[in-house]
Enzyme design. Structure first.
Site, PDB file in Angstrom:
ATOM      1  N   ASP A 122      30.964 159.812   2.301  1.00 37.67           N
ATOM      2  CA  ASP A 122      31.129 159.345   0.931  1.00 37.67           C
ATOM      3  C   ASP A 122      32.616 159.384   0.617  1.00 37.67           C
ATOM      4  OD1 ASP A 122      30.548 158.717  -1.730  1.00 37.67           O
ATOM      5  OD2 ASP A 122      30.644 160.817  -2.278  1.00 37.67           O
ATOM      6  N   THR A 158      32.803 153.859  -3.557  1.00 40.98           N
ATOM      7  CA  THR A 158      34.000 154.700  -3.593  1.00 40.98           C
ATOM      8  C   THR A 158      34.933 154.368  -2.438  1.00 40.98           C
ATOM      9  OG1 THR A 158      32.660 156.332  -2.476  1.00 40.98           O
ATOM     10  CG2 THR A 158      33.002 156.629  -4.800  1.00 40.98           C
ATOM     11  N   THR A 159      34.348 154.006  -1.291  1.00 42.52           N
ATOM     12  CA  THR A 159      35.199 153.666  -0.147  1.00 42.52           C
ATOM     13  C   THR A 159      35.799 152.285  -0.340  1.00 42.52           C
ATOM     14  OG1 THR A 159      33.623 154.887   1.185  1.00 42.52           O
ATOM     15  CG2 THR A 159      35.273 153.646   2.346  1.00 42.52           C
ATOM     16  N   ASP A 175      24.194 158.958  -5.107  1.00 42.61           N
ATOM     17  CA  ASP A 175      24.822 157.631  -5.189  1.00 42.61           C
ATOM     18  C   ASP A 175      23.785 156.583  -5.558  1.00 42.61           C
ATOM     19  OD1 ASP A 175      27.158 158.707  -4.537  1.00 42.61           O
ATOM     20  OD2 ASP A 175      27.523 157.578  -2.709  1.00 42.61           O
TER      21      ASP A 175
END
Length: 525
Positions: A59, A92-93, A385
């Site tokens: 994550d 998020t990445t 998530d």
């Protein structure tokens, strides 16, 4: 010339400052790049503190949160990934990778002697154009519940496919969608409790309506209560010893000591009677309950639970519709919690207390099982998530296809804008379209595919009308996202696009970095 700044303060100007911020930001982007997409790899983070705790995760936000970074520009990227995590939960990445790519392109333009402000103006235009391109291509099925549920399932599976849960993604997507649909449109994830119990395999995880408290039922107390009235409290139930510290009580015989003890017992008994007067049959306390009050509760047929952790207490109060009480003098003003049934259940080796039929109908508990603590932690992050994305999608029901499709749609539109725009801005707009293609490129690279070949095929596909092509990592070709059911939430994509652009702009504006001198400890001797 005298120095303006204190000794030890470092200042970097112009080119060097810009280089430092570009390099830092790109390094961070390259760090999380390999975790992007269904074939992304995990990172092991080991802390140097006590206990040497180990985290295994892919994550983006978790990885970046755990790093201690010195480079100021890199910190900006860490922040946007945190915000992305809080705001929409997923992506998020992607947000860091996109910002990193924008800076990589901007660096080339700066070397071509194009002013950063010109680049920023171009990026602004491009971002606006990209967002409009997505808006035109969104799908919205909120009228049709079956279709909408299928959308949610697809979104959950897409989110989970890049995580540890990808093997059983149908199963977990089902869990997540059920849990979120119970919330009936609120984005308050407090009502969904995630319990981690080592043992079994991930397949043994299940969704349970109601609330599970990780405690055992006391001795000699009812194991099962129907139509429970629950008093949730945070109060001391251990007054069978003198509580005034440093108090010295002088007595001249043992019988006086016995009197003191009796008085204390009496005090405790009165407190318990006040509590019983609320007409409850379940008492949950945040603090210890000593043997004596516990006996009194057992005699009254009340289930007393001690030492429920703070999160458990707050959530229990929220879910059963009660309030946390700490004084018991006026029972009419205390809100009691209600539930239909309290019983003891076994999960694996452990006994837990299960509250079912709670006041807040949308509450539920997801029990995760797994081989080890690390697996469970990562599973919890992945599920969290998915829950975040789903709860956001229930509110904003627009969805897009996934698998690099949205990026290619945006890149195509931005590319056309670049051709129409006169002046130096067009270079910046063109660079923006290149940066957008970095996400599908990275997805393909991580899967070990020939990204250059795939992306050029994709680009050709996207010049046809209403194309739904994206990268199918499983077969390693260009696939039809509609048939494969790979979908993403529009809100996530929009957040990625806007945050990444703003972060890149902010770093581009820098032309000087001043690091102030550390404060010296004066010798006080």
């Amino acid at each position: 010339m005298d120095r303006v700044l204190k000794d030890d303060a470092v200042e970097e100007k112009g080119e060097r400052a810009r280089m430092a911020s570009f390099v830092g930001a790109m390094a961070i982007a390259d760090l999380v790049k390999t975790t992007l997409g269904p074939k992304g790899m995990d990172k092991i983070l080991q802390s140097t503190g006590r206990g040497r705790s180990v985290t295994v995760t892919n994550d983006g936000a978790t990885i970046l949160k755990s790093l201690h970074i010195d480079n100021p520009a890199a910190k900006v990227l860490v922040d946007i990934s945190k915000v992305q995590d809080d705001e929409v939960g997923d992506g998020t990445t992607s947000v860091v990778v996109l910002a990193g790519e924008l800076l990589r392109e901007a660096e080339k333009l700066v070397n071509m002697k194009i002013h950063p402000m010109t680049i920023i103006a171009g990026f602004r235009m491009a971002a606006e154009c990209a967002r409009n391109a997505l808006l035109q291509r969104t799908m919205d099925n909120k009228e049709n519940t079956d279709k909408f549920r299928a959308d949610l399932m697809n979104i959950a599976m897409t989110t989970l496919s890049s995580k540890i849960l990808s093997q059983d993604k149908e199963y977990f997507a089902e869990l997540a969608v059920d849990a979120v649909l119970r919330l009936k449109g609120s984005t308050n994830l407090e009502a969904i409790q995630i319990l981690k119990k080592p043992g079994g395999s991930l397949k043994d995880s299940f969704l349970d309506e109601g609330f599970i408290l990780d405690k055992k039922i006391g001795i000699g107390q009812p194991k099962r209560i129907e139509n429970a009235k629950i008093l949730v409290a945070n109060t001391a139930m251990d007054t069978d010893k003198v509580k005034i510290y440093g108090a010295r009580v002088r007595v001249d015989s043992m019988s006086k000591v016995a009197d003191i003890e009796a008085a204390e017992k009496q005090k405790m008994r009165e407190k318990v009677q006040k509590i019983i007067a609320h007409g409850i049959n379940c008492f949950v306390n945040r603090q210890l309950i000593y043997n004596f009050p516990e006996e009194l509760f057992a005699d009254a047929g009340i289930l007393a639970i001690e030492h429920a952790d703070f999160e458990g207490i707050e959530r229990l109060a929220l879910v059963t519709g009660g309030e946390i009480a700490s004084t018991f003098d006026n029972p009419e003003s205390v809100k009691l919690g209600h539930c239909k049934l309290i019983e003891e259940i076994m999960i694996g080796e452990d006994r837990l207390i299960h509250f079912s039929g709670v006041e807040m109908g949308q509450a539920c508990t997801i029990v995760l099982r797994g081989a080890s603590e690390h697996v469970l932690d990562e599973a919890e992050r992945s599920l969290h998530d998915a829950l975040c994305v789903l709860s956001q999608t229930v509110n904003d029901t627009r969805v897009l296809f996934g698998g690099g499709w949205p990026e290619m749609v945006m890149a195509k539109e931005v590319d056309e804008l670049a051709r129409k725009t006169p002046g130096k801005k067009s270079h910046a707009i063109d660079a923006f379209s290149h940066a957008l293609q970095a996400i599908p490129t990275t997805i393909a690279d991580n899967a070990g595919l020939d990204s250059a070949e795939l992306i050029s095929q994709l680009r050709a596909e996207h010049h046809k009308e209403n194309c739904t092509a994206g990268i199918d990592v499983i077969t390693g070709t260009v696939g039809d996202m509609q048939k494969l059911g790979i979908q993403e939430s529009f809100k996530v994509k929009q957040a990625i696009l806007l945050s990444a652009t703003e972060a890149a702009e902010m770093i581009l504006r820098v032309d000087e970095i001043i690091t102030c001198a550390p404060r010296r400890r004066e010798d006080r001797m």
